[in-house]
Structures are given as C-alpha cells and as structure tokens.
Design a protein around this motif. Structure first.
Motif, PDB file in Angstrom:
ATOM      1  N   LEU A 194       0.836  -1.202   0.000  1.00 48.52           N
ATOM      2  CA  LEU A 194       0.000   0.000   0.000  1.00 48.52           C
ATOM      3  C   LEU A 194       0.869   1.251   0.000  1.00 48.52           C
ATOM      4  CD1 LEU A 194      -2.761   1.420   0.285  1.00 48.52           C
ATOM      5  CD2 LEU A 194      -2.486   1.206   2.761  1.00 48.52           C
ATOM      6  N   PHE A 195       1.913   1.245   0.794  1.00 44.18           N
ATOM      7  CA  PHE A 195       2.794   2.408   0.844  1.00 44.18           C
ATOM      8  C   PHE A 195       3.557   2.592  -0.468  1.00 44.18           C
ATOM      9  CE2 PHE A 195       2.499   1.769   5.548  1.00 44.18           C
ATOM     10  CZ  PHE A 195       1.769   2.915   5.764  1.00 44.18           C
ATOM     11  N   GLN A 196       3.901   1.509  -1.128  1.00 49.19           N
ATOM     12  CA  GLN A 196       4.562   1.616  -2.433  1.00 49.19           C
ATOM     13  C   GLN A 196       3.609   2.286  -3.435  1.00 49.19           C
ATOM     14  OE1 GLN A 196       7.621   1.128  -3.274  1.00 49.19           O
ATOM     15  NE2 GLN A 196       8.222   0.352  -1.266  1.00 49.19           N
ATOM     16  N   GLU A 197       2.340   1.865  -3.402  1.00 49.69           N
ATOM     17  CA  GLU A 197       1.357   2.477  -4.288  1.00 49.69           C
ATOM     18  C   GLU A 197       1.199   3.967  -3.980  1.00 49.69           C
ATOM     19  OE1 GLU A 197      -2.196   0.195  -3.821  1.00 49.69           O
ATOM     20  OE2 GLU A 197      -1.295  -1.624  -4.657  1.00 49.69           O
ATOM     21  N   LEU A 198       1.180   4.282  -2.705  1.00 51.51           N
ATOM     22  CA  LEU A 198       1.030   5.681  -2.313  1.00 51.51           C
ATOM     23  C   LEU A 198       2.243   6.497  -2.750  1.00 51.51           C
ATOM     24  CD1 LEU A 198      -0.457   5.264   1.274  1.00 51.51           C
ATOM     25  CD2 LEU A 198      -1.649   5.838  -0.836  1.00 51.51           C
ATOM     26  N   ARG A 199       3.429   5.921  -2.641  1.00 52.26           N
ATOM     27  CA  ARG A 199       4.636   6.631  -3.095  1.00 52.26           C
ATOM     28  C   ARG A 199       4.572   6.888  -4.603  1.00 52.26           C
ATOM     29  NH1 ARG A 199       7.545   2.794   0.472  1.00 52.26           N
ATOM     30  NH2 ARG A 199       7.956   3.943   2.390  1.00 52.26           N
ATOM     31  N   SER A 200       4.076   5.905  -5.349  1.00 55.48           N
ATOM     32  CA  SER A 200       3.988   6.109  -6.798  1.00 55.48           C
ATOM     33  C   SER A 200       2.972   7.204  -7.115  1.00 55.48           C
ATOM     34  CB  SER A 200       3.638   4.805  -7.513  1.00 55.48           C
ATOM     35  OG  SER A 200       2.333   4.384  -7.170  1.00 55.48           O
ATOM     36  N   GLN A 201       1.881   7.259  -6.337  1.00 53.17           N
ATOM     37  CA  GLN A 201       0.904   8.331  -6.537  1.00 53.17           C
ATOM     38  C   GLN A 201       1.528   9.688  -6.225  1.00 53.17           C
ATOM     39  OE1 GLN A 201      -2.513   7.465  -4.147  1.00 53.17           O
ATOM     40  NE2 GLN A 201      -3.180   5.731  -5.428  1.00 53.17           N
ATOM     41  N   ILE A 202       2.310   9.742  -5.174  1.00 58.72           N
ATOM     42  CA  ILE A 202       2.978  11.001  -4.812  1.00 58.72           C
ATOM     43  C   ILE A 202       3.944  11.416  -5.914  1.00 58.72           C
ATOM     44  CG2 ILE A 202       4.639  12.019  -3.209  1.00 58.72           C
ATOM     45  CD1 ILE A 202       3.233  10.475  -0.970  1.00 58.72           C
ATOM     46  N   GLU A 203       4.690  10.465  -6.462  1.00 61.40           N
ATOM     47  CA  GLU A 203       5.613  10.788  -7.556  1.00 61.40           C
ATOM     48  C   GLU A 203       4.847  11.289  -8.785  1.00 61.40           C
ATOM     49  OE1 GLU A 203       9.002   7.500  -6.344  1.00 61.40           O
ATOM     50  OE2 GLU A 203       8.083   7.397  -8.318  1.00 61.40           O
ATOM     51  N   GLU A 204       3.710  10.671  -9.047  1.00 62.62           N
ATOM     52  CA  GLU A 204       2.892  11.117 -10.178  1.00 62.62           C
ATOM     53  C   GLU A 204       2.420  12.562  -9.954  1.00 62.62           C
ATOM     54  OE1 GLU A 204      -0.511   8.639 -10.854  1.00 62.62           O
ATOM     55  OE2 GLU A 204      -1.335   9.992 -12.345  1.00 62.62           O
ATOM     56  N   ILE A 205       1.994  12.863  -8.733  1.00 67.15           N
ATOM     57  CA  ILE A 205       1.557  14.234  -8.423  1.00 67.15           C
ATOM     58  C   ILE A 205       2.718  15.201  -8.555  1.00 67.15           C
ATOM     59  CG2 ILE A 205       0.745  15.723  -6.560  1.00 67.15           C
ATOM     60  CD1 ILE A 205      -1.018  13.390  -5.619  1.00 67.15           C
ATOM     61  N   GLN A 206       3.902  14.783  -8.115  1.00 67.87           N
ATOM     62  CA  GLN A 206       5.070  15.652  -8.257  1.00 67.87           C
ATOM     63  C   GLN A 206       5.399  15.893  -9.730  1.00 67.87           C
ATOM     64  OE1 GLN A 206       7.871  13.491  -5.817  1.00 67.87           O
ATOM     65  NE2 GLN A 206       7.535  14.862  -4.069  1.00 67.87           N
ATOM     66  N   GLN A 207       5.215  14.877 -10.561  1.00 64.07           N
ATOM     67  CA  GLN A 207       5.439  15.064 -11.997  1.00 64.07           C
ATOM     68  C   GLN A 207       4.416  16.039 -12.569  1.00 64.07           C
ATOM     69  OE1 GLN A 207       5.353  11.121 -13.625  1.00 64.07           O
ATOM     70  NE2 GLN A 207       7.453  10.637 -12.959  1.00 64.07           N
ATOM     71  N   ARG A 208       3.172  15.907 -12.107  1.00 65.40           N
ATOM     72  CA  ARG A 208       2.147  16.852 -12.566  1.00 65.40           C
ATOM     73  C   ARG A 208       2.507  18.272 -12.145  1.00 65.40           C
ATOM     74  NH1 ARG A 208      -2.965  14.056 -10.229  1.00 65.40           N
ATOM     75  NH2 ARG A 208      -3.457  16.219  -9.761  1.00 65.40           N
TER      76      ARG A 208
END
Length: 175
Positions: free
Chosen positions: A24-38
């Motif tokens: 779950l935390f890995q998924e959340l980190r990927s979401q955070i990275e996606e938001i940072q890319q946005r």
C-alpha cells in the motif's frame, strides 16, 4: 493451549499484514511521484506563460493566474496527502509494533509455560516457592517502609519534645 503451528500461523498472518501495508505504501509513493510530476509539468507551463506575459502579452494573464492557482492547489493537495500518509504510516508502524510486542509477549509466556512443563516436580516447587518468596519480600519491604516512616515521625516528635523541655528548663532557671 497454543501450539507451535498456531504461533507460526499467527506470525505468518502478521508478516502478511506487514507485506500488504508495504505494498500500500509503495502504491502511495507512486501516486505522490505522479503528483510531483504533474506539479513539474504545471511549473514548466507556468514558467512558459510568465515569460510570455513578460514579453508584453496581456491576453493570457487570466490563464497564467488560473495556472498559478492550479499549481498552488496541487501543491496544497500534495502537502495534505503527504501529511496524511505520513500520519497513516506512523499509525501503522505503531500498530505493527504493538502487535509485534504483544505477540512476542505471548510467545514468551508460551515458552515459559512450555519450559516449566518439562521441569521435574522439585524444580516446579522451587519456582512456586520463589514466587511466594518474592511476594513475601514485597510485603516485608512495604512494612519496612512503613516502619521507617513511623520512626521518622517519632524522631521528629522526640526532637520537638526535647526542644520544649530544654526551653522550659531554661525559663525555670532564668525565672
């Protein structure tokens, strides 16, 4: 009676729970990275429009303002999301630590009971007598503490009475 298989199943369940939380935390980190890319994309877009604005065009001033608001919203959202997931991570870590500690305590108790079960009668009696002696020592220590407090009060009272007696004798000698 808890068996070794029960303990192993419990440990497996705890470790599976931990793996699920890590996923779950890995998924959340990927979401955070996606938001940072946005955010990065929006930042480049904002920079482009700021440069365009500075050249002299006022046509897209509203667009620039809107994009700046969007960037601010995304940054705020990222900040809130990061704080939320940080708090969630801390809560999960605390829960996992609590579960692990409780499980370790149960295992220790189980091991102690199991070890006591393998001891001979005399050893078990000695363990029981040791527990009884520990209780007796606690009672003794409490009584000693009470007696010390009583002695302290009596010494203070005696000191006060001696001081009064000396004062009285001095007054009789003077008077």
């Amino acid at each position: 009676v808890v068996t070794r298989d029960d303990v192993e199943e419990s440990l497996k369940a705890i470790f599976q729970y931990l793996r699920d939380k890590e996923q779950l935390f890995q998924e959340l980190r990927s979401q955070i990275e996606e938001i940072q890319q946005r955010i990065s994309v929006k930042q480049r877009e904002r920079d482009y429009w700021l440069e365009y604005k500075n050249v002299g065009s006022k046509i897209h001033a509203d667009k620039i303002s809107s994009l700046e608001k969007d960037i601010k919203k995304v940054k705020d959202e990222l900040q809130r999301t990061t704080e939320y997931y940080r708090d969630a991570l801390n809560a999960v870590k605390e829960e996992n630590k609590s579960l692990f500690d409780r499980h370790l305590k149960l295992l220790s108790e189980q091991a102690l009971k199991s070890a006591v079960g393998y001891l001979d009668k005399n050893c078990r009696r000695e363990i029981q007598e040791n527990e009884w002696l520990k209780e007796e020592v606690k009672i003794y220590r409490k009584e000693v503490g009470d007696l010390k407090a009583s002695v302290q009060l009596l010494e203070e009272e005696n000191t006060s009475l001696v001081a009064k007696l000396i004062d009285t004798k001095l007054q009789n000698l003077i008077g």
